[in-house]
Write a protein that holds these residues in place. Structure first.
Motif, PDB file in Angstrom:
ATOM      1  N   PHE A  19       0.831  -1.198   0.000  1.00  0.00           N
ATOM      2  CA  PHE A  19       0.000   0.000   0.000  1.00  0.00           C
ATOM      3  C   PHE A  19       0.871   1.254   0.000  1.00  0.00           C
ATOM      4  CE2 PHE A  19      -2.954   3.052   2.015  1.00  0.00           C
ATOM      5  CZ  PHE A  19      -4.087   2.821   1.266  1.00  0.00           C
ATOM      6  N   THR A  20       0.549   2.204  -0.879  1.00  0.00           N
ATOM      7  CA  THR A  20       1.349   3.432  -0.965  1.00  0.00           C
ATOM      8  C   THR A  20       0.704   4.603  -0.246  1.00  0.00           C
ATOM      9  OG1 THR A  20       0.285   4.132  -3.025  1.00  0.00           O
ATOM     10  CG2 THR A  20       2.240   2.713  -3.207  1.00  0.00           C
ATOM     11  N   GLY A  21      -0.570   4.469   0.120  1.00  0.00           N
ATOM     12  CA  GLY A  21      -1.273   5.577   0.753  1.00  0.00           C
ATOM     13  C   GLY A  21      -1.954   6.496  -0.223  1.00  0.00           C
ATOM     14  N   ALA A  22      -1.810   6.237  -1.523  1.00  0.00           N
ATOM     15  CA  ALA A  22      -2.408   7.114  -2.532  1.00  0.00           C
ATOM     16  C   ALA A  22      -3.921   7.170  -2.351  1.00  0.00           C
ATOM     17  CB  ALA A  22      -2.064   6.613  -3.935  1.00  0.00           C
ATOM     18  N   ASN A  23      -4.482   8.364  -2.507  1.00  0.00           N
ATOM     19  CA  ASN A  23      -5.913   8.555  -2.286  1.00  0.00           C
ATOM     20  C   ASN A  23      -6.711   8.228  -3.545  1.00  0.00           C
ATOM     21  OD1 ASN A  23      -5.884   9.373   0.435  1.00  0.00           O
ATOM     22  ND2 ASN A  23      -5.057  11.353  -0.185  1.00  0.00           N
ATOM     23  N   THR A  24      -6.812   6.949  -3.837  1.00  0.00           N
ATOM     24  CA  THR A  24      -7.581   6.478  -4.981  1.00  0.00           C
ATOM     25  C   THR A  24      -8.845   5.794  -4.477  1.00  0.00           C
ATOM     26  OG1 THR A  24      -6.529   4.305  -5.009  1.00  0.00           O
ATOM     27  CG2 THR A  24      -5.437   6.078  -6.253  1.00  0.00           C
ATOM     28  N   PRO A  25      -9.886   5.688  -5.314  1.00  0.00           N
ATOM     29  CA  PRO A  25     -11.086   4.977  -4.890  1.00  0.00           C
ATOM     30  C   PRO A  25     -10.807   3.543  -4.458  1.00  0.00           C
ATOM     31  CG  PRO A  25     -11.558   6.292  -6.830  1.00  0.00           C
ATOM     32  CD  PRO A  25     -10.072   6.372  -6.614  1.00  0.00           C
ATOM     33  N   ALA A  26      -9.927   2.834  -5.151  1.00  0.00           N
ATOM     34  CA  ALA A  26      -9.626   1.453  -4.792  1.00  0.00           C
ATOM     35  C   ALA A  26      -8.976   1.380  -3.411  1.00  0.00           C
ATOM     36  CB  ALA A  26      -8.717   0.819  -5.841  1.00  0.00           C
ATOM     37  N   ASN A  27      -8.074   2.305  -3.115  1.00  0.00           N
ATOM     38  CA  ASN A  27      -7.451   2.322  -1.792  1.00  0.00           C
ATOM     39  C   ASN A  27      -8.444   2.731  -0.713  1.00  0.00           C
ATOM     40  OD1 ASN A  27      -4.992   1.436  -2.701  1.00  0.00           O
ATOM     41  ND2 ASN A  27      -4.073   3.471  -2.844  1.00  0.00           N
ATOM     42  N   ALA A  28      -9.362   3.645  -1.060  1.00  0.00           N
ATOM     43  CA  ALA A  28     -10.406   4.026  -0.109  1.00  0.00           C
ATOM     44  C   ALA A  28     -11.292   2.829   0.210  1.00  0.00           C
ATOM     45  CB  ALA A  28     -11.245   5.169  -0.671  1.00  0.00           C
ATOM     46  N   LEU A  29     -11.533   1.965  -0.779  1.00  0.00           N
ATOM     47  CA  LEU A  29     -12.315   0.754  -0.539  1.00  0.00           C
ATOM     48  C   LEU A  29     -11.631  -0.135   0.495  1.00  0.00           C
ATOM     49  CD1 LEU A  29     -14.697  -1.134  -1.359  1.00  0.00           C
ATOM     50  CD2 LEU A  29     -13.132  -2.126  -3.049  1.00  0.00           C
ATOM     51  N   LEU A  30     -10.331  -0.308   0.372  1.00  0.00           N
ATOM     52  CA  LEU A  30      -9.580  -1.105   1.344  1.00  0.00           C
ATOM     53  C   LEU A  30      -9.673  -0.489   2.736  1.00  0.00           C
ATOM     54  CD1 LEU A  30      -7.613  -3.297   2.250  1.00  0.00           C
ATOM     55  CD2 LEU A  30      -5.730  -1.888   1.353  1.00  0.00           C
ATOM     56  N   MET A  31      -9.515   0.823   2.832  1.00  0.00           N
ATOM     57  CA  MET A  31      -9.581   1.480   4.134  1.00  0.00           C
ATOM     58  C   MET A  31     -10.994   1.399   4.729  1.00  0.00           C
ATOM     59  SD  MET A  31      -6.562   2.483   4.963  1.00  0.00           S
ATOM     60  CE  MET A  31      -6.005   0.971   4.150  1.00  0.00           C
TER      61      MET A  31
END
Length: 315
Positions: A19-31
């Motif tokens: 995880f890079t912390g980038a504020n993408t929709p896919a990363n927001a889904l994980l969070m």
């Protein structure tokens, strides 16, 4: 079938370590998945039901995502006044070079109801806002959350995620760290004055995304005027008109378009939920504030762009 049975990138056990912390929709889904996990334990505690089995299940699940099992801490934050109900539940763990801080929503609040955090003291406008902010910060300090998080995250980058007032806790806590790589806020309320807004934007704007789920009413509380007040449901929210409190800079806001299921950056005011021409009126609700509602809407808007991640997180 276990959560790591899928054979496709991203591999299940690298969801967090890569995880890079980038504020993408896919990363927001994980969070949002992690936040929803925490609130399940919170609901069990609030109902006076045992949660050890669920905690063990989550430890296994997060370890399968790449978390260091030995580092996982799931902590009920209780008011120092000795009330039995937890204020919220926080979780923290490390995964590779990252450390993660996840905060659920509030069930109660230090020395009283959650609404007291938004009741300003007497004084001029700036003094009142400072008093509101102090209430939140005093609570965070009383839990030892920041101290524990710093001890866990030594020499690591940090990612924060929170829901509702737990998102506000995440904002305040993130300002105490130098190596923040992501701040994911879900359904966060307005807090702070213009000076706080400007300071937060300067320090954390590059790492922050704030998600407003469809018709969730809480992000516009406290409302600024009668027009916003008219958008709220008749019950479920005790709202006051409080123009002294500010939301985050609009550049940080995302919304799931309720008609296309596309994640989009907000370009207008938060109190403009109707995106289709011809909608004369629109009412916000409290149902879209729930953790599962955030996960479901993000799942819909990420959709075909990341079917592998979806298959893992939905397992």
């Amino acid at each position: 079938m276990g959560v790591c049975a899928q054979q496709c990138p991203p591999a299940c056990n690298t969801l967090l370590t890569a995880f890079t912390g980038a504020n993408t929709p896919a990363n927001a889904l994980l969070m949002s998945t992690l936040v929803a996990d925490v609130t399940v334990i919170q609901a069990l505690i609030n109902a006076n039901r045992p949660f050890a089995n669920k905690e063990a299940e989550l430890r296994t699940k997060w370890a399968s995502y790449g978390a260091d099992a030995a580092s996982i801490r799931i902590t009920p934050f209780r008011p120092p006044a000795g009330e039995k109900a937890p204020v919220t539940v926080g979780a923290m763990f490390t995964a590779g070079s990252m450390s993660y801080m996840i905060v659920g929503w509030f069930i109660g609040f230090n020395n009283g109801a959650a609404d007291e955090a938004l009741v300003p003291f007497a004084g001029n406008e700036d003094q009142q806002v400072r008093a509101v902010m102090y209430n939140y910060y005093q609570f965070i300090e009383s839990t030892g959350f920041i101290e524990d998080a710093k001890a866990l995250s030594q020499n690591r980058d940090v990612v924060f995620a929170g829901l509702s007032a737990g998102a506000t806790v995440s904002q305040f806590a993130a300002l105490e760290f130098e190596r923040v790589r992501g701040v994911f806020l879900f359904g966060v309320q307005r807090i702070g004055n213009a000076a706080f807004q400007a300071n937060y934007a300067a320090e954390m704007g590059a790492f922050t995304s704030s998600w407003w789920n469809k018709f969730d009413a809480w992000p516009i509380v406290p409302v600024a005027d009668e027009d916003e007040l008219a958008l709220l449901p008749e019950d479920g929210i005790d709202a006051t008109i409080e123009p002294r409190l500010h939301m985050l800079d609009a550049r940080f806001w995302w919304r799931v378009n309720p008609y296309t299921n596309v994640c989009e950056r907000m370009t207008g005011a938060l109190a403009e939920p109707c995106a289709r021409a011809g909608d004369a009126t629109c009412t916000l609700n409290v149902e879209d504030h729930a953790p599962k509602a955030h996960f479901d809407s993000l799942k819909a808007c990420v959709g075909a762009s990341d079917t592998c991640r979806l298959s893992i997180l939905a397992a």
